[in-house]
Scaffold this motif. Structure first.
Motif, mmCIF file in Angstrom:
data_model
loop_
_atom_site.group_PDB
_atom_site.id
_atom_site.type_symbol
_atom_site.label_atom_id
_atom_site.label_comp_id
_atom_site.label_asym_id
_atom_site.label_seq_id
_atom_site.Cartn_x
_atom_site.Cartn_y
_atom_site.Cartn_z
ATOM 1 N N SER A 1 0.783 -1.182 -0.082
ATOM 2 C CA SER A 1 0.003 0.028 0.058
ATOM 3 C C SER A 1 0.881 1.134 0.049
ATOM 4 C CB SER A 1 -0.941 -0.115 1.088
ATOM 5 O OG SER A 1 -0.187 0.377 2.304
ATOM 6 N N LYS A 2 1.905 1.118 0.725
ATOM 7 C CA LYS A 2 3.013 2.277 0.661
ATOM 8 C C LYS A 2 3.537 2.355 -0.605
ATOM 9 C CE LYS A 2 2.937 3.800 5.070
ATOM 10 N NZ LYS A 2 2.502 5.110 5.283
ATOM 11 N N LYS B 1 2.010 1.720 -3.601
ATOM 12 C CA LYS B 1 1.077 2.270 -4.210
ATOM 13 C C LYS B 1 0.459 3.153 -3.991
ATOM 14 C CE LYS B 1 -0.660 0.134 -7.352
ATOM 15 N NZ LYS B 1 -0.185 0.362 -8.834
ATOM 16 N N LYS B 2 0.998 3.732 -2.871
ATOM 17 C CA LYS B 2 0.104 5.118 -2.414
ATOM 18 C C LYS B 2 -1.333 4.844 -2.041
ATOM 19 C CE LYS B 2 3.553 8.409 -3.739
ATOM 20 N NZ LYS B 2 4.389 7.229 -4.185
ATOM 21 N N LEU B 3 -1.661 3.672 -1.270
ATOM 22 C CA LEU B 3 -3.276 3.252 -1.177
ATOM 23 C C LEU B 3 -3.212 3.387 0.249
ATOM 24 C CD1 LEU B 3 -3.200 -0.076 -3.035
ATOM 25 C CD2 LEU B 3 -4.379 1.980 -3.892
ATOM 26 N N ASP B 4 -4.395 3.478 0.761
ATOM 27 C CA ASP B 4 -4.729 3.570 2.110
ATOM 28 C C ASP B 4 -4.137 2.262 2.941
ATOM 29 O OD1 ASP B 4 -5.644 3.685 4.734
ATOM 30 O OD2 ASP B 4 -7.850 4.047 4.085
ATOM 31 N N GLN C 1 11.040 0.208 5.438
ATOM 32 C CA GLN C 1 12.022 1.493 5.218
ATOM 33 C C GLN C 1 13.066 1.791 6.171
ATOM 34 O OE1 GLN C 1 11.110 3.236 2.577
ATOM 35 N NE2 GLN C 1 9.002 4.131 2.731
#
Lengths: 831, 187
Positions: free
Chosen positions: A73-74, A76-79, B117
Motif C-alpha cells: 500500500s505504501k 502504491k500510495k493506497l490507504d 523503510q
C-alpha cells in the motif's frame, strides 16, 4: 379386540415414524444444537486418540499478510489500513473456501486421497483438474471462535457439574458471544491471529479414511493455494501476493477434542509438534530461557516427554482457563512460537555462516599454528582465552562427541532444508566436523602440554567467559545465547579474520576455534526440533488430546488398564497362591547402571533378566507381561532397595513403579509390591515417572515366612481391585451432553439443579413427559422464548405453554408437524 | 553556438542506455519496467518495442514469510551476496525473456525480515554497487517450473547519470595475508 389394539399400535408407530422424520429434518437445520458436547475423563480421552477427528481448530497467522499488504500500500500510495484489512479478510476467506472445496471433493470421493509415495505437483494437478464438482456439497461448517467459555470446557474438564452445565446453557442462549460465522468480518480491524473452528461431515467410512483425509486435505491445500485457478478467482486481486506466502509457516491445524487429526505416532517429529502446546502458557508465566527449544544444549523430546508426569484434563495444558479470550490466547501462542522459532532460525543462519567462513578461510594447521603463537604472547587475556578453549574442547571431545556427531548427521540429512541454503552452507557441516576432529586431536595434546608446564598458574578466569553450552553441560546453568556473544577476552585492537567491510569475525586463532565449536553445538541443539523450524507441510497437532503421545509411546494404556482390572485381581490371587510360598523367581543381572534410563523390555532383550530354572520361562514372561502390560516399554530408572549396586550380584525383580504427578496420588499405578520403595522413588529427581525396582536376594521375600507372604498378596489383591474400581481417571468414562436438552431444561427451569444435572449427564432431559420434552425441545429451538408453565396431552398431541415473552397462552399441536398458535409475535432464533 | 549546444547534447547527456524499475500493477502484480535508449535494440529484443518494456515477474514462492531461505537472502546482501564482474543488459535480457527470475530491492514487499523503510536495508543494498547509487535491483534465477529460488545472478545499479549491470554471487572470498579478509556474514 386384539386386532383393534394391533391397529392402534400400528397407527401410533406410523405417527411416531412420521413425527420422527419431521424432527429429524428440523434437527439437520439446527445442526449446532444437535451436536453433543462430549466430556470425558483421562482414560476415555486417551482411548479416543486413535480415532480421526471431524472437528479441528485452524490457527491463522495474519501478520505476514498484513505486513506485505502494508508495504504494498505504501508503494502504491493506497490507504494502508484499508488495504491491510482487505488483504487479511481475503486471506482468511480464501483459506476457508479452499478447505471447503477440498473437503467437499475428498468426502464425496471426487478427489482421491493422496498417496504419499506419488506426491508431486503433476500428480496433484492431475487429480485436481480431473475432478471438478460444480455444486459444492458444503461438508464443512466454519465458525470463528471469540472465546473459549464453557462451550469448550470439555477440553479441560472431565465431568461437568451443575454449575458448569448452567454456564453452558447460558452460553448456548448467546451463541454469538462464543462463535460468529467465518463469513462475517469486521471492516475496520483485523486480528493478528484468527482462530477458526471447522467441523466436517462424518460419513460412514470416516473412521477408516479420517487420517488420510486430513493428510490429503493439507497436501491439496498447499498445492491449490499456490496453483489452482479457483484460488486466483477467490483471492483476486491478492492472488499473486498470496501465492508467494510461506503458507506452511502461517497456519496450524489442531484437534478440537480427544480425537486426533494425525495418527498418533511415537516419533520425535510428532512429539515435538505436540509439545508446542507448552507455548500456550500465559506471558507472565512464560520463561523463554527455560524453554527446552532455545537452550544451548537440548535433549530429545522423547526424553523430555517421559520426564513429565501424566497430566489430568483439569491440568489444562492448553491454558484455556487462564486466557479465556481466544484472540488473546492465539496471539499469546503466536508470540511465544515466533519468538522461539525466530531465535532458532537466527541461530541456524548464524552458525551456518560461521562455519562457512571458517571452512573457507582456515585449516586445522593454520588455526593451531596461530594458537601456538598466541600462547607465547604476554598478557593474561591470551591465557584466559586458551583456558576456555582447552576446557571446552576437552569436554566436547571426551563427553559429547558422539551426540554432536549424531545430531549433526540428523541435521545434514534433513530433507526439509531449502536448496539455496543447503547448497551454500549445509555441505559445510561434514567438513566442519572433520576440521573440528583434526583440530581437537592436536589441540588437546597442546593443552596437555600447557597444563604440564603450569601455564595457567595464578590466572583467574571468570566462569561467564565460557560458552553457554559448556556452562549448561558442566554446571547446569542455562544462559540464552545472543548475537553479541563474544567468546573472547581480547580487546578490539586484536584481529585475525576480518570480514568484508572491516567487520572482525574472530580476534585470534583461539577465538576462531571457539566459534567453530560453538557453531557446531548451536546446530546440534537445533537438530531436535528442526522439523518445526522449517515445516515441510502444513503442521497439524493433536493439542486437544494431552494423552495422544502417551498412548502412542506406550506410556499410558487405559484400554489395557480397564480390561485388566478383574484379570489383575485374579492374577493377584493366583500369585498369592503360586508365589506366596516361593521367592520371586526372576533375577536381574547386576551390571546395570542405576543412572541410565532403561525399559524392562530392554532388560529382557539384552539378557539381563534370569529366571528361576524351576519355572517355565514362557509362563513367567507371560505373567510379567500381563502384570506390567503397557509399562514394559517405558524407559525407567533402576532403583535398588537396601544396598547399593554391587557387581556380580543377582537382584530379584520387584516390579515397576509408575507414578503420575504428585497431586494425583489416587491415580498412581503402582505395580511394585513394596509401597516404601515407590514412595522413595517419587522423591528421586532423575526420573519423575517410572522406576524399575530391584532388590538384592539377601533382602528379598525369600526369607519371609511363606504364610505371611500369602496373606500379603491377598490383601494387596483386594486393595488394588477396590482402588481400581474407584479410580476416577483411569477407567474410561464419558458424558455426552445434548445441547437442546440442556438449553430446554435451563429455559424451562431457569437453572440447572444438581438432580437435573444428573439426568442431563445420563442423556436425559429434565422434562418428565416424553411428548412434552420433544415438542418443547423443538419449540424452543425455533423460537427465542422462555417457557414458564406447560400443560400437555400426549394422546391428543396437543399442549399449552406459557412463556415470559407473551401474556396469552400459546397452543401447540404436534400431530404430523409442530403447529404454533399464538396471539403474540414470537421471535424466531437466528440459528 | 548551435554547434556547441549540439556537442553538449550528444556528449554530455546522461548515459542512460537503460533504466529498470520495479512496479506493482493495480492488480498487485510485480512488474519490471524497462526503458531503453533509442539507439539500442535491447527493448526490441526483449519485447519488440523500441523504447519501453513491461515484463511480468512471476511469483516468489515462500517469500512472504520468515523462512530460512528468505532470512538468508536478506541477511547476506552486501556480505556473502556481493557484486562480481560487470555484465550487460543483453545478458540480463536473456534471463528476463525466459521469465525465470525474481527481483529484490531495498523497498521490497517480500522483505518481512527487516523493519519497513529501515536505513540499514538501504545501506545494505547501497553497499552492493560501486560508488553512490540511487537504486539497486537484485535478480535471482528461479526454477522454470517450481519457481524456487536457485541462485543470485545479476545486479542492477542506477547512478545519478548512468546505470550498470553486474554479475553477483553468494560466495566467500579469501585473501591470503597477515590479516585474512573474508567476505561473509558477521557473526
Amino acid at each position: 379386540m386384539r386386532g383393534k389394539i394391533m391397529k392402534l399400535i400400528a397407527l401410533l408407530f406410523f405417527i411416531t415414524t412420521v413425527h420422527a422424520e419431521n424432527w429429524k429434518r428440523e434437527k439437520e437445520k439446527f445442526n449446532f444444537l444437535n451436536e453433543e458436547i462430549t466430556f470425558s475423563n483421562r482414560a476415555f480421552c486417551a482411548n479416543r486418540a486413535s480415532v480421526p477427528t471431524d472437528e479441528v481448530f485452524l490457527l491463522v497467522d495474519n501478520v505476514n499478510i498484513a505486513k506485505a499488504a502494508f508495504r504494498l500500500s505504501k508503494i502504491k500510495k493506497l490507504d494502508p489500513e484499508q488495504t491491510t484489512n482487505l488483504a487479511v479478510q481475503k486471506f482468511r476467506h480464501t483459506l476457508v473456501m479452499l478447505i471447503r472445496m477440498i473437503s467437499d471433493q475428498l468426502l464425496s470421493g471426487d478427489l482421491p486421497l493422496v498417496e504419499e509415495s506419488k506426491i508431486n505437483p503433476e500428480y496433484l494437478k492431475m487429480n485436481w483438474e480431473k475432478n471438478k464438482k460444480i455444486n459444492p456439497h458444503k461438508s464443512m461448517k466454519c465458525s470463528k471462535v471469540k472465546k473459549w467459555g464453557s462451550l469448550h470446557s470439555y477440553l479441560n474438564v472431565s465431568k461437568p457439574d451443575h454449575t458448569l452445565l448452567e454456564a453452558i446453557a447460558r452460553d448456548l442462549e448467546n451463541l454469538e458471544d462464543t462463535f460468529v460465522t467465518c463469513d462475517i468480518d469486521s471492516e475496520n480491524e483485523h486480528q493478528e491471529v484468527d482462530l477458526l473452528k471447522l467441523r466436517f461431515e462424518r460419513n460412514k467410512n470416516f473412521n477408516q479414511i479420517g487420517f488420510d483425509f486430513w493428510y490429503s486435505l493439507k497436501i491439496y491445500l498447499s498445492w491449490a493455494f499456490r496453483h489452482s485457478k479457483e484460488m486466483e478467482q477467490i483471492a483476486f486481486p491478492f492472488d499473486y501476493l498470496f501465492k508467494s506466502t510461506d503458507l506452511e509457516e502461517m497456519i496450524l491445524f489442531f484437534s478440537a477434542g480427544c480425537e486426533s487429526i494425525t495418527r498418533p505416532e511415537c516419533s520425535e517429529g510428532q512429539l515435538n509438534l505436540n509439545s508446542l502446546s507448552q507455548l500456550s502458557i500465559p506471558k507472565e508465566d512464560f520463561d523463554f530461557s527455560q524453554s527446552e527449544r532455545v537452550k544451548p544444549v537440548t535433549s530429545p523430546e522423547t526424553e523430555n516427554f517421559f520426564s513429565r508426569p501424566l497430566p489430568l484434563k483439569e491440568d489444562d495444558l492448553l491454558n484455556l482457563s487462564k486466557i479465556p479470550n481466544t484472540e488473546e490466547w492465539a496471539t499469546n501462542f503466536r508470540t511465544h512460537f515466533l519468538k522461539t522459532r525466530g531465535f532458532q532460525k537466527l541461530k541456524l543462519n548464524r552458525s551456518l555462516s560461521n562455519l562457512n567462513v571458517i571452512q573457507s578461510a582456515l585449516s586445522p594447521e593454520k588455526i593451531l599454528k596461530k594458537i601456538q603463537l598466541e600462547s607465547q604472547l604476554p598478557g593474561d587475556e591470551w591465557k584466559k582465552d586458551l583456558f576456555y578453549l582447552c576446557s571446552e574442547y576437552n569436554v566436547a571431545t571426551r563427553n559429547y562427541l558422539t551426540k554432536l556427531n549424531s545430531n549433526l548427521d540428523k541435521l545434514s540429512q534433513s530433507a526439509y532444508i531449502p536448496e539455496i541454503v543447503r547448497d551454500l552452507s549445509l555441505n559445510e557441516i561434514d567438513s566442519s566436523l572433520n576440521l573440528f576432529s583434526h583440530l581437537s586431536s592436536q589441540l588437546l595434546l597442546f593443552c596437555k602440554d600447557l597444563e604440564g608446564r603450569d601455564f595457567w598458574k595464578d590466572v583467574v578466569v571468570d566462569k561467564s567467559g565460557f560458552a553457554p553450552w559448556y556452562l549448561q553441560i558442566t554446571r547446569d546453568e542455562v544462559i540464552i545465547e545472543n548475537q553479541s556473544m563474544k567468546l573472547t577476552s581480547l580487546s578490539n585492537e586484536h584481529t585475525f579474520v576480518t570480514l568484508y567491510g572491516d567487520q572482525v569475525f574472530c580476534r585470534s586463532g583461539t577465538h576462531c576455534a571457539r566459534i567453530l565449536l560453538d557453531s557446531l553445538f548451536s546446530l546440534s541443539s537445533l537438530a531436535q526440533s528442526f522439523s518445526s523450524i522449517v515445516p515441510n507441510e502444513i503442521p497439524s497437532t493433536n493439542f486437544g488430546n494431552p494423552y495422544s503421545s502417551h498412548v502412542a509411546c506406550g506410556a499410558y494404556d487405559p484400554w489395557a488398564k480397564k480390561n485388566k482390572l478383574l484379570f489383575e485381581f485374579f492374577h493377584d490371587l493366583t500369585q498369592a497362591a503360586l508365589f506366596g510360598f516361593l521367592p520371586t523367581p526372576i533375577y536381574v543381572s547386576a551390571d546395570l547402571n542405576p543412572e541410565i534410563l532403561i525399559s524392562f523390555k530392554e532388560l529382557l532383550r539384552d539378557g539381563k533378566v534370569f529366571f528361576d530354572p524351576q519355572f517355565s520361562k514362557k509362563t513367567l514372561s507371560f505373567s510379567l507381561i500381563s502384570d506390567l502390560g503397557p509399562f514394559l516399554g517405558l524407559p525407567c530408572s533402576l532403583s535398588i532397595s537396601g544396598n547399593s549396586f554391587k557387581p556380580l550380584e543377582y537382584y530379584t525383580f520387584n516390579g515397576i513403579s509408575f507414578s503420575g504427578c504428585r497431586q494425583q496420588a489416587r491415580s498412581d499405578v503402582t505395580v511394585s509390591e513394596n509401597e516404601d520403595i515407590s514412595t522413595q522413588l517419587r522423591r528421586r529427581s532423575y526420573c519423575g515417572s517410572c522406576a524399575i525396582n530391584l532388590r538384592t536376594l539377601s533382602t528379598s521375600f525369600a526369607k519371609v515366612n511363606p504364610i505371611l507372604r500369602f496373606s500379603a498378596f491377598l490383601v494387596k489383591a483386594f486393595v488394588r481391585l477396590s482402588k481400581n474400581l474407584l479410580d476416577p481417571h483411569d477407567r474410561p468414562k464419558s458424558w455426552a451432553i445434548s445441547p437442546q436438552k440442556l438449553a430446554l431444561s435451563y429455559r424451562f427451569h431457569g437453572e440447572i439443579t444438581k438432580s437435573c444435572a444428573r439426568k442431563l449427564l445420563k442423556g436425559k432431559s429434565c422434562l418428565s413427559i416424553m411428548c412434552e420434552r420433544d415438542v418443547m425441545e423443538s419449540f424452543t429451538r425455533i423460537y427465542d422464548v422462555s417457557p414458564e408453565f406447560t400443560k400437555f396431552n400426549c394422546f391428543l398431541s396437543k399442549g399449552v405453554v406459557h412463556v415470559k415473552e407473551c401474556d396469552a397462552p400459546i397452543d401447540l399441536s404436534f400431530k404430523d408437524q409442530l403447529i404454533v398458535n399464538s396471539q403474540c409475535h414470537l421471535k424466531r432464533r437466528a440459528l | 553556438v548551435k554547434l556547441i549546444i549540439l556537442f553538449l547534447f550528444v556528449f554530455l547527456k546522461p548515459v542512460f542506455a537503460q533504466k529498470l524499475e520495479i512496479n506493482w500493477s493495480d492488480t498487485f502484480r510485480k512488474e519490471i519496467h524497462l526503458s531503453c535508449d533509442a539507439a539500442e535494440t535491447v527493448c526490441e529484443d526483449i519485447c519488440n518495442a523500441s523504447s519501453f518494456c513491461i515484463l511480468q515477474e512471476g511469483i516468489c514462492p515462500n517469500c512472504i514469510g520468515t523462512g530460512i531461505q528468505i532470512l538468508h537472502i536478506f541477511s547476506e546482501i552486501g556480505r556473502s551476496i556481493h557484486r562480481v564482474d560487470q555484465s550487460s543488459l543483453a545478458s540480463l535480457g536473456k534471463l528476463l525473456i525466459q521469465g525465470d527470475f525474481v527481483t529484490f530491492s531495498a523497498q521490497e514487499v517480500y522483505n518481512l525480515i527487516d523493519a519497513h523503510q529501515s536505513i540499514s536495508v538501504f545501506k545494505k543494498f547501497e553497499s552492493l554497487c560501486p560508488d553512490k547509487s540511487l537504486n539497486q535491483i537484485l535478480f535471482f534465477k528461479t526454477h522454470p517450473e517450481s519457481r524456487r529460488l536457485i541462485s543470485p545472478e545479476y545486479l542492477y545499479c542506477e547512478f545519478q547519470d548512468k546505470s550498470e549491470i553486474f554479475k553477483i554471487e553468494d560466495k566467500i572470498l579469501i585473501k591470503e595475508g597477515a590479516i585474512l579478509s573474508v567476505k561473509s556474514f558477521d557473526r
